[in-house]
Design an enzyme around this catalytic site. Structure first.
Site, short mmCIF file in Angstrom:
data_model
loop_
_atom_site.label_atom_id
_atom_site.label_comp_id
_atom_site.label_asym_id
_atom_site.label_seq_id
_atom_site.Cartn_x
_atom_site.Cartn_y
_atom_site.Cartn_z
NE ARG A 228 -4.15 -1.38 0.19
CZ ARG A 228 -4.36 -2.48 -0.86
NH1 ARG A 228 -3.41 -2.62 -1.63
NH2 ARG A 228 -5.46 -3.27 -0.76
CG HIS A 276 -3.77 -0.75 -6.94
ND1 HIS A 276 -4.23 -0.29 -5.88
CD2 HIS A 276 -3.89 -1.98 -6.83
CE1 HIS A 276 -4.38 -0.85 -4.87
NE2 HIS A 276 -4.22 -2.28 -5.45
P1 NDP Z 1 -1.75 -11.67 4.42
O1 NDP Z 1 -2.47 -11.19 5.49
O2 NDP Z 1 -1.66 -13.06 4.03
O3 NDP Z 1 0.01 -11.42 4.86
C1 NDP Z 1 0.43 -10.38 5.50
C2 NDP Z 1 1.82 -10.56 5.96
O4 NDP Z 1 2.18 -9.15 6.47
C3 NDP Z 1 1.81 -11.39 7.06
O5 NDP Z 1 3.11 -12.10 6.98
C4 NDP Z 1 2.10 -10.65 8.32
O6 NDP Z 1 2.55 -11.17 9.43
C5 NDP Z 1 2.62 -9.58 7.64
N1 NDP Z 1 2.70 -8.47 8.78
C6 NDP Z 1 1.45 -7.82 9.04
N2 NDP Z 1 1.64 -6.75 9.86
C7 NDP Z 1 3.12 -6.63 10.09
C8 NDP Z 1 3.80 -6.20 10.93
N3 NDP Z 1 3.50 -4.91 11.78
N4 NDP Z 1 5.17 -6.35 11.06
C9 NDP Z 1 5.68 -7.56 10.23
N5 NDP Z 1 4.98 -8.10 9.42
C10 NDP Z 1 3.42 -7.61 9.44
O7 NDP Z 1 -1.75 -10.62 3.25
P2 NDP Z 1 -1.56 -11.05 1.72
O8 NDP Z 1 -0.32 -11.48 1.44
O9 NDP Z 1 -2.92 -11.53 1.03
O10 NDP Z 1 -1.41 -9.45 1.08
C11 NDP Z 1 -0.65 -8.43 1.76
C12 NDP Z 1 -1.03 -6.98 1.04
O11 NDP Z 1 -0.64 -6.83 -0.20
C13 NDP Z 1 -2.59 -6.78 1.34
O12 NDP Z 1 -2.84 -6.43 2.47
C14 NDP Z 1 -2.75 -5.54 0.56
O13 NDP Z 1 -2.27 -4.39 0.94
C15 NDP Z 1 -1.50 -5.77 -0.74
N6 NDP Z 1 -2.30 -6.27 -1.93
C16 NDP Z 1 -1.97 -5.42 -3.08
C17 NDP Z 1 -2.27 -5.61 -4.41
C18 NDP Z 1 -1.98 -5.02 -5.67
O14 NDP Z 1 -2.87 -4.97 -6.59
N7 NDP Z 1 -1.02 -4.16 -5.44
C19 NDP Z 1 -3.18 -7.19 -4.58
C20 NDP Z 1 -3.48 -7.55 -3.33
C21 NDP Z 1 -3.09 -7.44 -2.10
P3 NDP Z 1 2.23 -12.73 9.98
O15 NDP Z 1 2.44 -13.79 9.09
O16 NDP Z 1 3.14 -12.72 11.32
O17 NDP Z 1 0.69 -12.49 10.27
C1 OXD Z 2 -6.11 -6.07 -2.98
C2 OXD Z 2 -5.63 -5.06 -4.13
O1 OXD Z 2 -6.07 -5.68 -1.83
O2 OXD Z 2 -6.04 -5.31 -5.19
O3 OXD Z 2 -6.74 -6.93 -3.40
O4 OXD Z 2 -5.07 -4.07 -3.82
#
Ligand code: NDP
Ligand code: OXD
Length: 313
Positions: A228, A276
């Site tokens: 993000r 995006h």
């Molecule tokens: P998940 O919830 O599966 O994974 C999130 C990861 O981030 C986990 O490993 C989590 O740790 C880690 N995390 C969260 N908070 C912290 C912190 N404070 N410190 C360290 N690590 C942290 O999410 P996804 O993998 O499905 O997606 C990740 C992000 O990607 C989404 O939230 C979204 O913002 C972004 N996204 C962007 C897209 C785009 O088109 N650009 C498309 C889809 C998603 P833990 O394993 O310990 O819980």
């Molecule tokens: C998502 C994205 O979070 O598309 O799925 O950014």
């Protein structure tokens, strides 16, 4: 789900246009509406949403499910009237994961093979020979080892990159070297030649990539942000690129989207922008999960991929 009735509100500012038709097919006994003003608010049992106007959900007093139409849920926290008794789920879409993995692999390879520097040399008609190196010479550090981070880690390791990861909690069942928590961050960022941001936006991750963070990265590291926009302090990023602390940034997500025309990122020579579109949710691969979640919500069962309101993802 047969025999059940009610209204499903589908509200999305940007998504595959076939969603409403697909939902009508999947939920033949429910009314599908795309505008809140076309519903009788008391009939709405499920809201399938992506970036809706704050306050929109509070009128739906019989809501049983808030299904976010994507992986990230941060836009919900901007709604001060988010109903606090309704369970929230996010999507884990294999199609979205596959597209994101391609994007991270594509740009990691491009950075590893120094395509931005070669394009720059071409624009000056300069023959700049850069010796090709094996991927094992490049360490890709993934911040966020969730569904997307893990898939990217496996693909990057599969083509031979040296991959490390960082997350909130300790990981044991993953093939790459991992770090966790604030205490490990210094060592993680000292090792990574390419840093990939795949973190959710929460109060703990907002502005994480600030001048302090960037002062501690390897000289000439590169950054890919697909998490993000607000993970990054924008002025600090520009200062790090200008000072050659970072050599390039690939940015897919921004604080303001669409990125305003006057924004400094557009014309920065060391920034590559994508709108995006690194990935997106697809009806074909995500619909089954929504059907199952509405069934679970109506039956009072635990949802697939529930969102934890306390940690924010
Ligand atoms: P998940 O919830 O599966 O994974 C999130 C990861 O981030 C986990 O490993 C989590 O740790 C880690 N995390 C969260 N908070 C912290 C912190 N404070 N410190 C360290 N690590 C942290 O999410 P996804 O993998 O499905 O997606 C990740 C992000 O990607 C989404 O939230 C979204 O913002 C972004 N996204 C962007 C897209 C785009 O088109 N650009 C498309 C889809 C998603 P833990 O394993 O310990 O819980
Ligand atoms: C998502 C994205 O979070 O598309 O799925 O950014």
């Amino acid at each position: 789900m047969s025999g059940q009735h009610g209204t499903i509100l589908f509200y999305s500012e940007a998504s595959d246009p076939s969603w409403p038709t697909e939902l009508e097919r999947a939920f033949p006994t429910f009314a599908i509406r795309t505008r809140p003003e076309d519903t009788d608010p008391g009939d709405v049992v499920a809201a399938i949403v992506w970036k809706y106007p704050a306050g929109m959900l509070q009128q739906f007093v019989n809501l049983r499910l808030i299904q976010v139409l994507g992986a990230g849920v941060d836009h919900l926290w901007a709604d001060p009237c988010l109903p606090n008794h309704v369970p929230i789920a996010r999507l884990v879409d294999p199609g979205l994961t596959a597209r994101m993995t391609e994007y991270v692999l594509l740009h990691s390879l491009a950075l590893h093979r120094r395509l931005p520097e070669l394009r720059n040399a071409q624009s000056k008609k300069t023959w700049r020979y850069l010796h090709p190196r094996p991927p094992a010479d490049t360490c890709v550090g993934i911040m966020g080892l969730g569904v997307l981070g893990r898939s990217c880690a496996a693909a990057l390791a599969g083509v031979g990159f040296n991959v490390i990861g960082w997350s909130r909690s300790h990981k044991s069942n993953i093939a790459v070297h991992t770090y966790n928590g604030a205490a490990d961050l210094e060592e993680f960022k000292r090792r990574a030649d390419i840093i990939v941001l795949l973190l959710p936006l929460t109060s703990a991750t907002e502005n994480l990539i600030d001048s302090h963070f960037l002062a501690g990265v390897r000289d000439g590291a590169a950054l890919i942000n697909v998490g993000r926009g607000a993970l990054i302090v924008e002025d600090a990023l520009i200062a790090a690129l200008d000072a050659e602390r970072l050599r390039h940034a690939i940015l897919d997500v921004f604080r303001a989207e669409p990125l305003p025309a006057e924004h400094a990122f557009w014309s920065h020579p060391k920034i590559t922008i994508t709108p995006h579109n690194s990935s997106a949710t697809n009806p074909a691969t995500a619909l089954g999960q929504i059907v199952e979640n509405l069934r679970r919500a109506m039956a009072g069962e635990k949802l697939l991929h529930p969102v934890d309101r306390v940690i924010g993802y």
